[in-house]
Design a protein around this motif. Sequence first.
Motif, PDB file in Angstrom:
ATOM      1  N   GLU A 144      33.449 -11.481  49.669  1.00  0.00           N
ATOM      2  CA  GLU A 144      33.194 -10.406  48.709  1.00  0.00           C
ATOM      3  C   GLU A 144      31.819 -10.548  48.077  1.00  0.00           C
ATOM      4  OE1 GLU A 144      36.341 -10.236  45.875  1.00  0.00           O
ATOM      5  OE2 GLU A 144      37.888  -9.801  47.386  1.00  0.00           O
ATOM      6  N   GLY A 145      31.384 -11.777  47.850  1.00  0.00           N
ATOM      7  CA  GLY A 145      30.057 -11.992  47.290  1.00  0.00           C
ATOM      8  C   GLY A 145      28.966 -11.485  48.214  1.00  0.00           C
ATOM      9  N   HIS A 146      29.103 -11.744  49.507  1.00  0.00           N
ATOM     10  CA  HIS A 146      28.113 -11.230  50.456  1.00  0.00           C
ATOM     11  C   HIS A 146      28.127  -9.706  50.495  1.00  0.00           C
ATOM     12  CE1 HIS A 146      28.103 -15.411  52.191  1.00  0.00           C
ATOM     13  NE2 HIS A 146      26.814 -15.126  52.181  1.00  0.00           N
ATOM     14  N   ALA A 147      29.302  -9.115  50.425  1.00  0.00           N
ATOM     15  CA  ALA A 147      29.385  -7.658  50.400  1.00  0.00           C
ATOM     16  C   ALA A 147      28.650  -7.095  49.187  1.00  0.00           C
ATOM     17  CB  ALA A 147      30.848  -7.215  50.394  1.00  0.00           C
ATOM     18  N   ALA A 148      28.770  -7.782  48.061  1.00  0.00           N
ATOM     19  CA  ALA A 148      28.120  -7.306  46.834  1.00  0.00           C
ATOM     20  C   ALA A 148      26.604  -7.412  46.895  1.00  0.00           C
ATOM     21  CB  ALA A 148      28.647  -8.107  45.637  1.00  0.00           C
ATOM     22  N   LEU A 149      26.079  -8.276  47.764  1.00  0.00           N
ATOM     23  CA  LEU A 149      24.621  -8.449  47.876  1.00  0.00           C
ATOM     24  C   LEU A 149      23.959  -7.425  48.791  1.00  0.00           C
ATOM     25  CD1 LEU A 149      24.443 -12.346  48.200  1.00  0.00           C
ATOM     26  CD2 LEU A 149      23.873 -10.971  46.179  1.00  0.00           C
ATOM     27  N   ARG A 150      24.746  -6.694  49.545  1.00  0.00           N
ATOM     28  CA  ARG A 150      24.158  -5.717  50.468  1.00  0.00           C
ATOM     29  C   ARG A 150      23.611  -4.500  49.706  1.00  0.00           C
ATOM     30  NH1 ARG A 150      27.953  -3.752  54.802  1.00  0.00           N
ATOM     31  NH2 ARG A 150      25.991  -3.053  55.759  1.00  0.00           N
ATOM     32  N   GLY A 151      22.705  -3.800  50.366  1.00  0.00           N
ATOM     33  CA  GLY A 151      22.165  -2.567  49.804  1.00  0.00           C
ATOM     34  C   GLY A 151      21.127  -2.773  48.723  1.00  0.00           C
ATOM     35  N   ARG A 152      20.505  -3.944  48.683  1.00  0.00           N
ATOM     36  CA  ARG A 152      19.512  -4.229  47.646  1.00  0.00           C
ATOM     37  C   ARG A 152      18.115  -4.419  48.224  1.00  0.00           C
ATOM     38  NH1 ARG A 152      22.501  -7.840  42.992  1.00  0.00           N
ATOM     39  NH2 ARG A 152      24.644  -7.108  43.369  1.00  0.00           N
ATOM     40  N   GLY A 153      17.920  -3.919  49.423  1.00  0.00           N
ATOM     41  CA  GLY A 153      16.584  -3.968  50.010  1.00  0.00           C
ATOM     42  C   GLY A 153      16.381  -5.051  51.047  1.00  0.00           C
ATOM     43  N   VAL A 154      17.334  -5.962  51.179  1.00  0.00           N
ATOM     44  CA  VAL A 154      17.271  -7.022  52.182  1.00  0.00           C
ATOM     45  C   VAL A 154      18.616  -7.064  52.900  1.00  0.00           C
ATOM     46  CG1 VAL A 154      16.999  -9.497  52.610  1.00  0.00           C
ATOM     47  CG2 VAL A 154      15.632  -8.391  50.828  1.00  0.00           C
ATOM     48  N   GLY A 155      18.604  -6.988  54.222  1.00  0.00           N
ATOM     49  CA  GLY A 155      19.846  -7.055  54.976  1.00  0.00           C
ATOM     50  C   GLY A 155      20.506  -8.422  54.830  1.00  0.00           C
ATOM     51  N   ILE A 156      21.831  -8.438  54.859  1.00  0.00           N
ATOM     52  CA  ILE A 156      22.585  -9.687  54.736  1.00  0.00           C
ATOM     53  C   ILE A 156      23.143 -10.064  56.112  1.00  0.00           C
ATOM     54  CG2 ILE A 156      24.566 -10.838  53.689  1.00  0.00           C
ATOM     55  CD1 ILE A 156      22.252 -10.253  51.765  1.00  0.00           C
ATOM     56  N   GLY A 157      22.822 -11.289  56.520  1.00  0.00           N
ATOM     57  CA  GLY A 157      23.348 -11.808  57.770  1.00  0.00           C
ATOM     58  C   GLY A 157      24.347 -12.920  57.515  1.00  0.00           C
TER      59      GLY A 157
END
Length: 347
Positions: free
Chosen positions: A217-230
Motif C-alpha cells: 500500500e505504501g508503494h501504491a501511495a507513492l505513485r503519480g508524483r512525477g517518478v515511476g515506482i518500480g
Amino acid sequence: MTPTLSFRRFSLPLESPLETAHGRIEQREGFLVKLTDGDAVGYGEATPLPGWTESLEACERGLEQARAVLSTEGTSRAIDTVDDRVAARHGVTLAVADLRSARDATPLYQYLGGDALVGRVPVNATISDGTPGETAEAVETAVSRGFDCCKLKVGVRPVETDIERVQQARAAAGPEVELRADANGAWTIEEAESAIEGFADYGVSILEQPLPAGALEGHAALRGRGVGIGLDEGLLEHGVDAICEAGAADAIVLKPMALGGLDIAQQISAWLRELEVTPIVTTTIDAVVARTGAVHLAAAIPDLPASGLATGELLAEDLGPDPVLFESGSAVVPQAKGLGVSGLWSE
C-alpha cells in the motif's frame, strides 16, 4: 538415449565486496550445470543469492534430485522436482533450453519465440553509491561509453545527499540520458516522499523499491508524483496479481535466477504487458552462463526498456569467456546456436 545431468560447484570472487540487506557478499557461489544427450550439450547455471533464492545447500540437493529423476523419468519430471528451488530450476531449465536450441541450430532468443533477428538490446549502466562528485564522475564515464540510461544506487546516504547525487548526475548526463534510482527498500514512507519530490525535479524516470518489500500500500501511495515506482523484491513477496490489484507499480524487475528460469520470467513479462506494467530484466550478479541467458531473454521480449544486464564487470573471475559484447549502451546478442557460451567445462 537418456539425457544425463552433471554439475559442479564454483566460487567466483567479486571485484569489490557488495553490501546487501542480507549481508556482505564477497563471492558468488553456485553450480555450473551440464546436460548431455548424445553429442548435444546444453549448459545452465544455478547461483543462489541470499534473500532471493534457496540456500546453496538446498540448491545442490535439488540438482542431485533432478539428476536422479532425469535418468529414470525424463526431463519434464526432473524440472518438476526442483519447482520449489528457484536457482536449481533456473540451472536445469536453462541447460534444457540451451541443448534444444543448439540442436535446432537457432539462437536461444529465437527458440524462446523472439523475432527472426535481434541484434542488440538496450542496457543500463549501474552507478554505485558514492559522493555527489563520485556519482557525477561515474555517470560521465558511463555516458562517454554510450550508455543512455544510468541507474543510481540510493538509500545508503541521507535523502538530501541522494537528491544532491541525482542533481549532479543530471548535470553530468545532460537532458537526454534516462536516470533511474534503486533504494533496495531502504526508506520510510516519509523519506521516500522527500526523495521523490527531489528526484522529480531532475527527471528520474523510475525509483525501484523505495520501501521494504512488504509495503504494498505504501508503494501504491507513492505513485503519480512525477517518478515511476518500480518493484523488485516486492514481486517475490506479493506476486503480480496482488501488486497490480493494489496499483503498486509502474514497472517490475524480473530476475530469472530468483524466479526459477527464463521461461517463468518470459511468462511474467507477457502478463505484465497485458496489465500495462513495464517489465525490466536484470541479473543477480550471475556468472557468464546465466548472464548470457538473461540477454537472450531480453532479446525475446519485444520493446524491452534498458535492463540491468551489464553486470559481468562486478566479477573478478568468471566461468569462461563472455560471448556478449557491450557497446554504445547495448548488449550485442549472440547469434550462435543455443546460448553461445563455450570453454566452460573441463572433465
